[in-house]
Design a protein around this motif. Structure first.
Motif, PDB file in Angstrom:
ATOM      1  N   GLN A  42       0.825  -1.205   0.000  1.00  0.00           N
ATOM      2  CA  GLN A  42       0.000   0.000   0.000  1.00  0.00           C
ATOM      3  C   GLN A  42       0.859   1.256   0.000  1.00  0.00           C
ATOM      4  O   GLN A  42       0.596   2.210  -0.737  1.00  0.00           O
ATOM      5  N   ASP A  43       1.914   1.288   0.811  1.00  0.00           N
ATOM      6  CA  ASP A  43       2.780   2.466   0.871  1.00  0.00           C
ATOM      7  C   ASP A  43       3.465   2.724  -0.463  1.00  0.00           C
ATOM      8  O   ASP A  43       3.588   3.877  -0.899  1.00  0.00           O
ATOM      9  N   GLU A  44       3.913   1.655  -1.120  1.00  0.00           N
ATOM     10  CA  GLU A  44       4.581   1.818  -2.415  1.00  0.00           C
ATOM     11  C   GLU A  44       3.607   2.321  -3.477  1.00  0.00           C
ATOM     12  O   GLU A  44       3.950   3.168  -4.300  1.00  0.00           O
ATOM     13  N   THR A  92      -6.252  -4.160   1.590  1.00  0.00           N
ATOM     14  CA  THR A  92      -5.174  -3.266   2.012  1.00  0.00           C
ATOM     15  C   THR A  92      -4.758  -2.290   0.926  1.00  0.00           C
ATOM     16  O   THR A  92      -4.045  -1.340   1.190  1.00  0.00           O
ATOM     17  N   ILE A  93      -5.204  -2.530  -0.315  1.00  0.00           N
ATOM     18  CA  ILE A  93      -4.798  -1.668  -1.413  1.00  0.00           C
ATOM     19  C   ILE A  93      -5.951  -0.760  -1.826  1.00  0.00           C
ATOM     20  O   ILE A  93      -7.014  -1.215  -2.196  1.00  0.00           O
ATOM     21  N   MET A  94      -5.718   0.547  -1.751  1.00  0.00           N
ATOM     22  CA  MET A  94      -6.718   1.529  -2.181  1.00  0.00           C
ATOM     23  C   MET A  94      -6.048   2.530  -3.105  1.00  0.00           C
ATOM     24  O   MET A  94      -5.031   3.122  -2.756  1.00  0.00           O
ATOM     25  N   LEU A  95      -6.596   2.705  -4.302  1.00  0.00           N
ATOM     26  CA  LEU A  95      -6.052   3.691  -5.214  1.00  0.00           C
ATOM     27  C   LEU A  95      -6.740   5.031  -4.975  1.00  0.00           C
ATOM     28  O   LEU A  95      -7.915   5.081  -4.597  1.00  0.00           O
ATOM     29  N   PRO A  96      -6.021   6.151  -5.162  1.00  0.00           N
ATOM     30  CA  PRO A  96      -6.592   7.475  -4.909  1.00  0.00           C
ATOM     31  C   PRO A  96      -7.870   7.714  -5.709  1.00  0.00           C
ATOM     32  O   PRO A  96      -7.886   7.513  -6.923  1.00  0.00           O
ATOM     33  N   PRO A  97      -8.948   8.142  -5.065  1.00  0.00           N
ATOM     34  CA  PRO A  97     -10.223   8.331  -5.758  1.00  0.00           C
ATOM     35  C   PRO A  97     -10.230   9.549  -6.682  1.00  0.00           C
ATOM     36  O   PRO A  97     -11.106   9.674  -7.524  1.00  0.00           O
ATOM     37  N   TYR A  98      -9.272  10.464  -6.544  1.00  0.00           N
ATOM     38  CA  TYR A  98      -9.268  11.694  -7.320  1.00  0.00           C
ATOM     39  C   TYR A  98      -8.483  11.560  -8.617  1.00  0.00           C
ATOM     40  O   TYR A  98      -8.358  12.526  -9.367  1.00  0.00           O
ATOM     41  N   VAL A  99      -7.956  10.381  -8.898  1.00  0.00           N
ATOM     42  CA  VAL A  99      -7.170  10.162 -10.109  1.00  0.00           C
ATOM     43  C   VAL A  99      -7.934   9.226 -11.045  1.00  0.00           C
ATOM     44  O   VAL A  99      -8.471   8.211 -10.606  1.00  0.00           O
ATOM     45  N   GLN A 100      -7.980   9.575 -12.328  1.00  0.00           N
ATOM     46  CA  GLN A 100      -8.592   8.682 -13.312  1.00  0.00           C
ATOM     47  C   GLN A 100      -7.662   7.485 -13.504  1.00  0.00           C
ATOM     48  O   GLN A 100      -6.506   7.642 -13.897  1.00  0.00           O
TER      49      GLN A 100
END
Length: 347
Positions: free
Chosen positions: A117-119, A148-156
């Motif tokens: 997740q940090d990477e 544990t893995i979440m991608l930023p919601p503000y990025v397409q």
């Protein structure tokens, strides 16, 4: 008269040519210069040549940062990948870069060695600093399926090679369909069952191919032999082949990629098992070298160029329409018949 010291003599400031200077020299409007520098269509070819010649003569270089701020876009797509060692990832990346270039976009690559997740979060932060418009994530492990893995919601974001269609836009090869084609081909030739040399357990593609292998055998009323795993490399295929060569009941093998099939062919040859007279072998990928194997390899073709094209098209559509579409687009596969498969001996 005292001589001036060159070291202390102030240098004349370099004059930077402006868009107006280019327009004046080329005899066109500043708007035409802008259209040429941005690569827009609709400019007469002769006019375009005049503008480009004026740019060269004056040493004019368009300010890409200013253009990006004005347009609100950088015309750059970021790509995060967790492995550059596999043929599939490399060819997918190449296809994405080619498709992006055709649309006037550059690609910024950011490999992530350790998929945590940090990477992942750090990779998105670095891509933001590098000024990209959107991100394609090429997955090779079960990351987006993990809590544990979440991608930023503000990025397409668009994802390749993942079972994450409920949360993201995903483009992938039809892994399951291709595997069923391979198994059915071998069964149709008359083999009682099909052994499988699978990829790594943490690979989404490998798991899809393994599941489809089992399902195809079950649908045909056949028993699935024990699964043998490799790591995508020819070396792992060679070691698996040494094991399979000693089994007289092994007459057909579906390798999860062509590189492992290559190692398998070598092992069978060393142990005196003829291909395809004694053992039929089929791969997956259809790498350019597959037709040069000995014997030439029957395999499942992946259309990496189409995967790359659909990735870029879907991402541009999301960017331009601010589309939050989710779901998975599968690119069909096809069987490429060569000389490594045949009916079993005595049939």
């Amino acid at each position: 008269m005292a001589e001036r010291n060159p070291a202390t003599t102030p240098r004349r400031a370099r004059v930077t040519a402006s868009m107006a200077d280019v327009a004046r020299l080329a005899g066109v409007s500043s708007q035409t210069v802008s259209r040429v520098s941005n690569g827009y269509a609709g400019v007469n070819e002769e006019t375009r040549r005049q503008v480009l010649a004026a740019m060269k003569e004056l040493g004019y270089r368009p300010n890409s940062a200013a253009r990006a701020l004005k347009r609100g876009e950088f015309r750059t797509i970021g790509v995060i990948t967790f492995s550059l060692s596999s043929t599939g990832n490399v060819r997918t990346l190449e296809a994405i870069a080619n498709s992006a270039a055709a649309e006037g976009y550059a690609v910024t690559l950011l490999p992530v060695a350790v998929p945590t997740q940090d990477e992942v979060r750090g990779a998105f932060t670095r891509l933001e600093e590098l000024a990209v418009d959107a991100v394609i994530v090429i997955m090779e492990v079960h990351l987006l399926d993990a809590a544990t893995i979440m991608l930023p919601p503000y990025v397409q974001v668009l994802v390749v090679d993942s079972d994450a269609g409920e949360h993201y836009t995903v483009v992938d090869t039809d892994q399951a369909g291709g595997s069923r084609i391979a198994v059915r081909h071998l069964l149709d030739l008359g083999h009682d069952t099909v052994w499988h040399l699978g990829g790594p357990a943490d690979s989404f593609a490998a798991q899809r191919r393994t599941d489809a292998w089992r399902a195809a055998l079950a649908e045909a009323g056949r028993t699935a032999p024990p699964l043998i795993r490799g790591d995508w490399s020819a070396e792992s295929g060679y070691h698996a082949g040494l094991e399979l060569a000693g089994r007289s009941d092994c007459t057909a093998v579906f390798a999860a990629n062509d590189q492992m099939a290559l190692g398998l062919l070598r092992a069978l040859h060393e142990r005196g098992r003829r291909v395809p007279a004694d053992v039929s072998v089929i791969g997956f990928d259809d790498i350019p070298e597959a037709s040069s194997f000995l014997p030439p390899l029957t395999t499942v073709h992946q259309d990496f160029a189409e995967v790359g094209r659909l990735c870029v098209q879907a991402l541009l559509r999301k960017m331009r329409q601010h589309d939050l579409e989710r779901g998975t687009t599968l690119v069909p596969t096809r069987l490429v018949l060569r000389e490594s498969t045949a009916p079993p001996s005595g049939s």
